[in-house]
Design a protein around this motif. Structure first.
Motif, mmCIF file in Angstrom:
data_model
loop_
_atom_site.group_PDB
_atom_site.id
_atom_site.type_symbol
_atom_site.label_atom_id
_atom_site.label_comp_id
_atom_site.label_asym_id
_atom_site.label_seq_id
_atom_site.Cartn_x
_atom_site.Cartn_y
_atom_site.Cartn_z
ATOM 1 N N GLY A 216 0.821 -1.204 0.000
ATOM 2 C CA GLY A 216 0.000 0.000 0.000
ATOM 3 C C GLY A 216 0.853 1.252 0.000
ATOM 4 N N LYS A 217 1.876 1.268 0.847
ATOM 5 C CA LYS A 217 2.780 2.415 0.899
ATOM 6 C C LYS A 217 3.575 2.547 -0.396
ATOM 7 C CE LYS A 217 3.453 2.781 5.906
ATOM 8 N NZ LYS A 217 4.458 2.765 7.006
ATOM 9 N N ILE A 218 3.938 1.415 -0.995
ATOM 10 C CA ILE A 218 4.690 1.440 -2.259
ATOM 11 C C ILE A 218 3.832 2.064 -3.357
ATOM 12 C CG2 ILE A 218 5.674 0.001 -4.083
ATOM 13 C CD1 ILE A 218 6.613 -1.921 -1.851
ATOM 14 N N ARG A 219 2.571 1.627 -3.449
ATOM 15 C CA ARG A 219 1.677 2.200 -4.459
ATOM 16 C C ARG A 219 1.500 3.705 -4.254
ATOM 17 N NH1 ARG A 219 -1.146 -2.707 -3.744
ATOM 18 N NH2 ARG A 219 -2.481 -1.719 -2.154
ATOM 19 N N ALA A 220 1.331 4.114 -3.008
ATOM 20 C CA ALA A 220 1.153 5.535 -2.711
ATOM 21 C C ALA A 220 2.410 6.325 -3.073
ATOM 22 C CB ALA A 220 0.817 5.728 -1.235
ATOM 23 N N TRP A 221 3.585 5.770 -2.748
ATOM 24 C CA TRP A 221 4.849 6.450 -3.075
ATOM 25 C C TRP A 221 5.018 6.596 -4.583
ATOM 26 C CZ3 TRP A 221 9.208 5.115 -5.846
ATOM 27 C CH2 TRP A 221 10.329 5.925 -5.674
ATOM 28 N N ARG A 222 4.721 5.537 -5.307
ATOM 29 C CA ARG A 222 4.867 5.587 -6.761
ATOM 30 C C ARG A 222 3.922 6.605 -7.382
ATOM 31 N NH1 ARG A 222 5.617 -0.953 -7.911
ATOM 32 N NH2 ARG A 222 7.909 -0.943 -7.705
ATOM 33 N N ARG A 223 2.672 6.666 -6.907
ATOM 34 C CA ARG A 223 1.733 7.669 -7.415
ATOM 35 C C ARG A 223 2.236 9.078 -7.102
ATOM 36 N NH1 ARG A 223 -2.664 8.659 -10.694
ATOM 37 N NH2 ARG A 223 -2.942 6.420 -10.506
ATOM 38 N N GLU A 224 2.736 9.277 -5.896
ATOM 39 C CA GLU A 224 3.260 10.577 -5.481
ATOM 40 C C GLU A 224 4.425 10.997 -6.378
ATOM 41 O OE1 GLU A 224 5.593 11.545 -1.543
ATOM 42 O OE2 GLU A 224 3.471 11.185 -1.091
ATOM 43 N N GLN A 225 5.317 10.046 -6.663
ATOM 44 C CA GLN A 225 6.471 10.351 -7.504
ATOM 45 C C GLN A 225 6.054 10.624 -8.953
ATOM 46 O OE1 GLN A 225 9.774 10.721 -6.466
ATOM 47 N NE2 GLN A 225 8.713 10.698 -4.490
ATOM 48 N N ALA A 226 5.089 9.862 -9.459
ATOM 49 C CA ALA A 226 4.601 10.090 -10.822
ATOM 50 C C ALA A 226 3.991 11.477 -10.947
ATOM 51 C CB ALA A 226 3.573 9.019 -11.192
ATOM 52 N N GLU A 227 3.231 11.873 -9.946
ATOM 53 C CA GLU A 227 2.628 13.208 -9.972
ATOM 54 C C GLU A 227 3.698 14.296 -9.874
ATOM 55 O OE1 GLU A 227 -0.316 13.264 -6.901
ATOM 56 O OE2 GLU A 227 -1.800 12.170 -8.116
ATOM 57 N N ARG A 228 4.691 14.082 -9.020
ATOM 58 C CA ARG A 228 5.760 15.068 -8.870
ATOM 59 C C ARG A 228 6.538 15.255 -10.171
ATOM 60 N NH1 ARG A 228 11.049 14.731 -8.399
ATOM 61 N NH2 ARG A 228 11.023 12.464 -8.133
ATOM 62 N N LEU A 229 6.919 14.149 -10.787
ATOM 63 C CA LEU A 229 7.688 14.232 -12.024
ATOM 64 C C LEU A 229 6.885 14.894 -13.138
ATOM 65 C CD1 LEU A 229 9.412 10.729 -11.986
ATOM 66 C CD2 LEU A 229 10.547 12.947 -11.812
ATOM 67 N N THR A 230 5.607 14.546 -13.247
ATOM 68 C CA THR A 230 4.767 15.142 -14.276
ATOM 69 C C THR A 230 4.615 16.633 -14.054
ATOM 70 O OG1 THR A 230 3.543 13.060 -14.432
ATOM 71 C CG2 THR A 230 2.537 14.993 -15.451
ATOM 72 N N ARG A 231 4.396 17.024 -12.802
ATOM 73 C CA ARG A 231 4.231 18.439 -12.465
ATOM 74 C C ARG A 231 5.500 19.231 -12.781
ATOM 75 N NH1 ARG A 231 2.819 17.521 -7.713
ATOM 76 N NH2 ARG A 231 4.822 17.867 -6.671
ATOM 77 N N GLU A 232 6.666 18.644 -12.498
ATOM 78 C CA GLU A 232 7.931 19.343 -12.695
ATOM 79 C C GLU A 232 8.391 19.365 -14.146
ATOM 80 O OE1 GLU A 232 10.673 17.386 -10.155
ATOM 81 O OE2 GLU A 232 9.826 18.201 -8.289
ATOM 82 N N ARG A 233 8.197 18.241 -14.855
ATOM 83 C CA ARG A 233 8.790 18.099 -16.186
ATOM 84 C C ARG A 233 7.823 18.319 -17.341
ATOM 85 N NH1 ARG A 233 12.844 12.867 -15.443
ATOM 86 N NH2 ARG A 233 13.792 13.551 -13.470
#
Length: 247
Positions: A216-233
């Protein structure tokens, strides 16, 4: 053979002045193995074979003057019409998407690849020189698409990119279906970062959450990172993603 016995192999027809360029990279790795298994098919037509003179001329000077040469509508139309006839055992090719690679076109994206994958095939026109006669695009209802905001010498490389992107979506090409669902663009986001052993490399550690065993934490971390990268790049993707969430 195709992964679905009721489905004919998805087919890419390529109209080009350089048929010897194919399959090229498409004959290797996943696409190459799928080609050998008849999951998809590749056909090339040499545009020069439809020229009307002994010198096999396919282009002429631009009307109104200007640099370069323009591919002739009559030659390309003959190639397209022949490609769409297909073999006696194949029908419906006239309904396949007819695509010409051009900087003026819609930029290729994952949504387009999924749309093309759902059909039986596609006919691709690889231009050269300054482009093709506009009357050909109008007279054959050609759809223009672009690989990106830059100019190539011809459409062949763009055709290979499109074919590869579609082929890997076909059933039986990529082993694990979840691999496709988690890739960049599938949910409107860029993909999250990936890590593998060793645990520490040049002083950099794998994020602790990924080795925690807490899915559960892994899925949440991956979603958080995907959103961060998309927002930044890719702020353009991020804006569309946020708009979709709002809707």
């Amino acid at each position: 053979m195709s992964g679905d016995p009721d489905r004919r192999p998805w087919t890419a027809q390529v109209l080009t002045l350089f048929p010897e360029m194919f399959p090229g990279p498409l004959g290797m790795s996943l696409a190459g193995k799928a080609l050998e298994k008849d999951i998809w098919g590749l056909e090339t037509l040499d545009i020069r074979g439809f020229a009307r003179d002994k010198h096999r001329i396919v282009d002429d000077t631009p009307s109104g003057g200007g640099a370069g040469m323009v591919m002739r509508a009559d030659v390309l139309a003959a190639a397209i019409d022949t490609a769409r006839q297909g073999r006696p055992d194949q029908v419906g090719r006239e309904a396949w998407p007819l695509i010409y690679f051009s900087p003026r076109g819609r930029v290729m994206d994952q949504a387009l690849m999924r749309t093309l994958m759902a059909g039986e095939g596609v006919t691709l026109i690889c231009g050269r020189f300054e482009g093709v006669d506009e009357r050909l695009l109008e007279g054959r209802a050609v759809v223009e698409v672009s690989l990106g905001d830059f100019v190539l010498s011809g459409g062949e490389i763009a055709a290979m990119a499109l074919i590869d992107a579609v082929v890997r979506l076909l059933p039986g090409v990529v082993g694990a279906a979840e691999t496709l669902s988690e890739e960049s663009f599938e949910e409107g986001l860029l993909e999250y970062p990936h890590y593998t052993r060793p645990q520490i490399w040049e002083g950099r550690e794998i994020p602790e959450v990924l080795t925690s065993g807490n899915h559960g934490k892994i899925r949440a971390w991956r979603r958080e990172q995907a959103e961060r990268l998309t927002r930044e790049r890719r702020p353009d993707l991020w804006a569309r993603y946020r708009a979709g969430k709002s809707d």
